[in-house]
Design a protein around this motif. Structure first.
Motif, PDB file in Angstrom:
ATOM      1  N   ARG A  24      43.726  47.022  60.363  1.00  0.00           N
ATOM      2  CA  ARG A  24      43.625  45.561  60.212  1.00  0.00           C
ATOM      3  C   ARG A  24      42.957  45.229  58.900  1.00  0.00           C
ATOM      4  N   THR A  25      43.273  44.050  58.349  1.00  0.00           N
ATOM      5  CA  THR A  25      42.539  43.629  57.155  1.00  0.00           C
ATOM      6  C   THR A  25      41.146  43.200  57.618  1.00  0.00           C
ATOM      7  N   ALA A  26      40.119  43.763  56.969  1.00  0.00           N
ATOM      8  CA  ALA A  26      38.753  43.538  57.444  1.00  0.00           C
ATOM      9  C   ALA A  26      37.960  42.629  56.502  1.00  0.00           C
ATOM     10  N   SER A  27      38.082  42.875  55.216  1.00  0.00           N
ATOM     11  CA  SER A  27      37.310  42.079  54.260  1.00  0.00           C
ATOM     12  C   SER A  27      38.060  42.038  52.934  1.00  0.00           C
ATOM     13  N   GLU A  28      37.655  41.114  52.074  1.00  0.00           N
ATOM     14  CA  GLU A  28      38.272  41.103  50.747  1.00  0.00           C
ATOM     15  C   GLU A  28      37.289  40.643  49.684  1.00  0.00           C
ATOM     16  N   VAL A  29      37.491  41.178  48.481  1.00  0.00           N
ATOM     17  CA  VAL A  29      36.661  40.790  47.351  1.00  0.00           C
ATOM     18  C   VAL A  29      37.552  40.003  46.387  1.00  0.00           C
ATOM     19  N   VAL A  30      37.105  38.809  46.033  1.00  0.00           N
ATOM     20  CA  VAL A  30      37.876  37.971  45.109  1.00  0.00           C
ATOM     21  C   VAL A  30      37.068  37.863  43.819  1.00  0.00           C
ATOM     22  N   ARG A  31      37.757  38.061  42.688  1.00  0.00           N
ATOM     23  CA  ARG A  31      37.052  38.019  41.396  1.00  0.00           C
ATOM     24  C   ARG A  31      37.600  36.894  40.528  1.00  0.00           C
ATOM     25  N   HIS A  32      36.712  36.264  39.793  1.00  0.00           N
ATOM     26  CA  HIS A  32      37.186  35.355  38.742  1.00  0.00           C
ATOM     27  C   HIS A  32      36.286  35.506  37.531  1.00  0.00           C
ATOM     28  N   THR A  33      36.849  35.192  36.383  1.00  0.00           N
ATOM     29  CA  THR A  33      36.139  35.418  35.124  1.00  0.00           C
ATOM     30  C   THR A  33      35.742  34.085  34.511  1.00  0.00           C
ATOM     31  N   THR A  34      34.505  34.007  34.018  1.00  0.00           N
ATOM     32  CA  THR A  34      34.100  32.798  33.276  1.00  0.00           C
ATOM     33  C   THR A  34      33.733  33.204  31.849  1.00  0.00           C
ATOM     34  N   VAL A  35      33.888  32.266  30.939  1.00  0.00           N
ATOM     35  CA  VAL A  35      33.534  32.521  29.532  1.00  0.00           C
ATOM     36  C   VAL A  35      32.452  31.508  29.152  1.00  0.00           C
ATOM     37  N   ASP A  36      31.289  32.001  28.645  1.00  0.00           N
ATOM     38  CA  ASP A  36      30.219  31.064  28.305  1.00  0.00           C
ATOM     39  C   ASP A  36      30.420  30.503  26.887  1.00  0.00           C
ATOM     40  N   GLU A  37      29.454  29.638  26.448  1.00  0.00           N
ATOM     41  CA  GLU A  37      29.619  28.958  25.144  1.00  0.00           C
ATOM     42  C   GLU A  37      29.706  29.938  23.988  1.00  0.00           C
ATOM     43  N   GLU A  38      29.053  31.098  24.155  1.00  0.00           N
ATOM     44  CA  GLU A  38      29.109  32.095  23.060  1.00  0.00           C
ATOM     45  C   GLU A  38      30.298  33.044  23.190  1.00  0.00           C
ATOM     46  N   GLY A  39      31.195  32.743  24.092  1.00  0.00           N
ATOM     47  CA  GLY A  39      32.409  33.555  24.218  1.00  0.00           C
ATOM     48  C   GLY A  39      32.223  34.805  25.062  1.00  0.00           C
ATOM     49  N   ARG A  40      31.042  34.964  25.716  1.00  0.00           N
ATOM     50  CA  ARG A  40      30.833  36.147  26.560  1.00  0.00           C
ATOM     51  C   ARG A  40      31.536  35.943  27.901  1.00  0.00           C
ATOM     52  N   THR A  41      32.282  36.991  28.323  1.00  0.00           N
ATOM     53  CA  THR A  41      32.978  36.855  29.609  1.00  0.00           C
ATOM     54  C   THR A  41      32.171  37.542  30.709  1.00  0.00           C
ATOM     55  N   THR A  42      32.136  36.909  31.860  1.00  0.00           N
ATOM     56  CA  THR A  42      31.456  37.494  33.018  1.00  0.00           C
ATOM     57  C   THR A  42      32.433  37.469  34.185  1.00  0.00           C
ATOM     58  N   VAL A  43      32.506  38.618  34.887  1.00  0.00           N
ATOM     59  CA  VAL A  43      33.368  38.670  36.074  1.00  0.00           C
ATOM     60  C   VAL A  43      32.490  38.421  37.306  1.00  0.00           C
ATOM     61  N   HIS A  44      32.877  37.446  38.108  1.00  0.00           N
ATOM     62  CA  HIS A  44      32.133  37.132  39.326  1.00  0.00           C
ATOM     63  C   HIS A  44      32.927  37.665  40.513  1.00  0.00           C
ATOM     64  N   ALA A  45      32.258  38.422  41.360  1.00  0.00           N
ATOM     65  CA  ALA A  45      32.946  38.972  42.535  1.00  0.00           C
ATOM     66  C   ALA A  45      32.238  38.494  43.793  1.00  0.00           C
ATOM     67  N   ARG A  46      33.004  38.119  44.797  1.00  0.00           N
ATOM     68  CA  ARG A  46      32.416  37.652  46.050  1.00  0.00           C
ATOM     69  C   ARG A  46      33.167  38.323  47.190  1.00  0.00           C
ATOM     70  N   GLU A  47      32.406  38.878  48.127  1.00  0.00           N
ATOM     71  CA  GLU A  47      33.058  39.553  49.246  1.00  0.00           C
ATOM     72  C   GLU A  47      33.153  38.612  50.451  1.00  0.00           C
ATOM     73  N   TYR A  48      34.316  38.570  51.071  1.00  0.00           N
ATOM     74  CA  TYR A  48      34.551  37.729  52.245  1.00  0.00           C
ATOM     75  C   TYR A  48      34.973  38.603  53.419  1.00  0.00           C
ATOM     76  N   ALA A  49      34.587  38.198  54.621  1.00  0.00           N
ATOM     77  CA  ALA A  49      35.157  38.819  55.824  1.00  0.00           C
ATOM     78  C   ALA A  49      36.429  38.030  56.126  1.00  0.00           C
ATOM     79  N   VAL A  50      37.429  38.710  56.639  1.00  0.00           N
ATOM     80  CA  VAL A  50      38.702  38.042  56.923  1.00  0.00           C
ATOM     81  C   VAL A  50      38.683  37.485  58.349  1.00  0.00           C
ATOM     82  N   VAL A  51      39.115  36.251  58.517  1.00  0.00           N
ATOM     83  CA  VAL A  51      39.244  35.658  59.850  1.00  0.00           C
ATOM     84  C   VAL A  51      40.737  35.550  60.143  1.00  0.00           C
ATOM     85  N   ASP A  52      41.191  36.144  61.253  1.00  0.00           N
ATOM     86  CA  ASP A  52      42.634  36.089  61.495  1.00  0.00           C
ATOM     87  C   ASP A  52      43.021  34.759  62.137  1.00  0.00           C
TER      88      ASP A  52
END
Ligand SMILES: Nc1ncnc2c1ncn2[C@@H]1O[C@H](COP(=O)(O)OP(=O)(O)OP(=O)(O)O)[C@@H](O)[C@H]1O
Length: 325
Positions: free
Chosen positions: A257-285
């Motif tokens: 069964r699918t149990a959990s998932e990690v979703v990532r998105h990237t942000t870029v700050d004013e100085e052009g530095r990129t940061t990847v943000h990851a958040r883990e979720y439990a899956v609700v069927d």
């Protein structure tokens, strides 16, 4: 309609209210209506020597068009079983699975063949399974197009083969046979071949399993370019942490069964530095079931049941223990 108007004098719901609710349900978009892949309570049972193995135990998965995602999980959790079903190579025992509008349970053999040639492309771990050994990189791509007939005309096929080999960074393999390519080159050519017939979906089973990390990164780069430039949806089964962490969404499978998932998105700050943000979720069927992570249940000694409390903005889950323990 007010609540009173929808009920009879005895408090029962009126017929017109039931009809109104049914009409509302019919108008609601169906589950996963805009998704490319929709697996709903998918079950796959294998029987070997009178022993039943439930490889998939009611798995739910929705993948949007254009996603680049990974499936991870312990050995035996059901990843390859799911991939084989999505590839049209195996049929589920129960549940439903739809890919690009194709019902994977109800396909006749002609539709299944068309599905495998035109809708999905595959890249397997064993490089020998991906390419014909007696053909060059270009000929492998051309052969895939000739078999499906989806790309018409010799010139068009030749141009597409050249474009795809360039896309995956394997132009130098055009005139080489697989035995004269490195492992990473073979996998990149395999990606070009998988893309040849404009598939909506490319599935990959451990595509970097036999490669060192630098080479694996190049192979992942080829998948990423296919995803970004052609819009192809890519699903990769992997044990490789680097691959699992480099995609936009990683879904973990546990006990079929699918149990959990990690979703990532990237942000870029004013100085052009990129940061990847990851958040883990439990899956609700769809019926509200949730798998608690193993380390959480272990940490609190949770075994058979938990206490639930609904708070205004969250649900509390507590071990079933006497308060004074
Ligand atoms: N053809 C088969 N016949 C019997 N049992 C099978 C068959 N294929 C898979 N299984 C069983 O189904 C379960 C799930 O297997 P699957 O190969 O999907 O796991 P996996 O997550 O891909 O594992 P791995 O990471 O080791 O490849 C396992 O218990 C496996 O032994």
């Amino acid at each position: 309609m007010t609540d009173e108007a929808s009920r009879t004098a005895t408090g029962a719901v009126t017929l017109s209210e039931l009809e109104r609710r049914a009409a509302e349900r019919r108008q609601r978009p169906r589950h996963g209506h805009d998704a490319l892949i929709v697996c709903d309570r998918l079950v796959r049972i294998f029987t070997a020597q009178d022993v039943e193995v439930q490889a998939l135990q009611g798995l739910d998965l929705v993948v949007a068009p254009g996603e680049l995602m990974a499936l991870v999980g312990a050995s035996g959790s059901g990843k390859s079983t799911l991939l084989n079903i999505l590839a049209g190579l195996d049929a589920p025992t129960a549940g439903s699975a739809t890919v690009a509008g194709f019902d994977l349970l109800g396909m006749d053999s002609r539709t299944r063949l068309r599905y495998r040639r035109e809708v999905v492309g595959f890249v397997w771990q064993q490089t020998a399974r991906n390419l014909l050994p007696y053909l060059t990189g270009r000929q492998n791509a051309l052969q895939a197009m000739r078999l499906s007939g989806r790309v018409e005309g010799r010139r068009r096929r030749a141009a597409r083969a050249a474009e795809l080999l360039e896309l995956v960074g394997a132009e130098e393999c055009a005139d080489r046979r697989p035995h004269r390519m490195s492992g990473g080159e073979q996998q990149r050519v395999a990606i070009a071949v998988a893309l040849a017939n404009h598939p909506a979906l490319v599935l990959a089973d451990e595509p970097t399993g036999q490669l060192d990390s630098a080479t694996a990164e190049q192979v992942l780069g080829a998948f990423r370019r296919a995803n970004e430039e052609l819009g192809t949806t890519v699903v990769i089964v992997t044990h490789d942490r680097a691959v699992a962490q480099a995609v936009d969404r990683t879904v973990a499978i546990r006990d079929g069964r699918t149990a959990s998932e990690v979703v990532r998105h990237t942000t870029v700050d004013e100085e052009g530095r990129t940061t990847v943000h990851a958040r883990e979720y439990a899956v609700v069927d769809r019926v509200g079931r949730l798998q608690l992570p193993h380390n959480f249940t272990e940490a609190l000694g949770i075994r058979h049941r938990v206490l639930l409390d609904l708070e205004p903005d969250h649900i509390e889950v507590r071990p079933d223990r006497p308060a004074d323990e």
